[in-house]
Design an enzyme around this catalytic site. Structure first.
Site, short mmCIF file in Angstrom:
data_model
loop_
_atom_site.label_atom_id
_atom_site.label_comp_id
_atom_site.label_asym_id
_atom_site.label_seq_id
_atom_site.Cartn_x
_atom_site.Cartn_y
_atom_site.Cartn_z
N CYS A 131 0.84 -1.16 0.09
CA CYS A 131 0.08 0.16 0.02
C CYS A 131 1.00 1.08 0.07
O CYS A 131 1.47 1.64 0.99
CB CYS A 131 -0.97 0.05 1.23
SG CYS A 131 -2.07 1.41 1.52
N CYS A 134 -0.47 4.07 2.56
CA CYS A 134 0.23 3.84 3.79
C CYS A 134 1.57 3.99 4.09
O CYS A 134 2.26 4.56 4.78
CB CYS A 134 -0.39 2.53 4.45
SG CYS A 134 -2.13 2.37 4.45
#
EC number: 1.11.1.28
Length: 176
Positions: A131, A134
């Site tokens: 991700c 993130c």
């Protein structure tokens, strides 16, 4: 047992991973609680039971019970967040960015350990699950709170090797 058992279980084609386990997790430049918390969170994220049991056993000697729970919590909260934020990003429609998640994430506010260590574990798990949103967010938070690029890099190295060990162990089991 711990890392030695994992290294012994790795097949010959994973010799590099075996060597890298010793030079990352075994002799990390991070403080022991940071390194072992990273390894434990990544083992949870990598989803190989054998690897998780061995790393958890050795990590328990370096972590408080609260840190063990926080590392597992980092892996599980990021399992949710990585899917959610990666999907919103990949859709490519900016209107999703303004929509509230409405997902419970209380452990992030009160992890029970040093907030920076928890952020480091979340970053490492985000590397495994891929991700980018993130990764960027946690790296920015870590750098703003005084973590060095070298510390972030070390967590990424641990994440890569722990994940590779899980892949090798899964392949060994599937082909046995």
């Amino acid at each position: 047992m711990g890392l030695d058992a994992v290294k012994a279980a790795l097949p010959e084609y994973a010799k590099d991973i075996k060597l890298n386990l010793g030079s990352t997790v075994g002799t990390s430049t991070l403080r022991p609680e940071q390194g072992w918390g990273t390894a434990l969170a990544c083992a949870v994220a990598a989803r190989n039971g054998e690897l998780l049991r061995e790393i958890a056993e050795e990590a328990a000697a370096h972590l408080t019970p609260e840190a063990v729970e926080a590392a597992k919590g980092a892996a599980t909260i990021m399992a949710m967040n990585n899917v959610y934020y990666r999907a919103k990003h990949l859709i490519g429609d900016e209107q999703y960015a303004s929509m509230p998640a409405r997902l419970r994430m209380q452990i992030i506010a009160r992890p029970g350990v040093d907030k920076g260590d928890f952020e480091l574990w979340c970053l490492a798990v985000s590397a495994i699950t891929g991700c980018g949103v993130c990764l960027e967010s946690h790296e920015k938070t870590l750098r703003a709170t005084g973590f060095t690029r070298e510390q972030v890099h070390e967590a990424l190295r641990i994440a890569a090797v722990v994940h590779a060990a899980a892949v090798a162990l899964d392949a060994r089991a599937a082909l046995a």
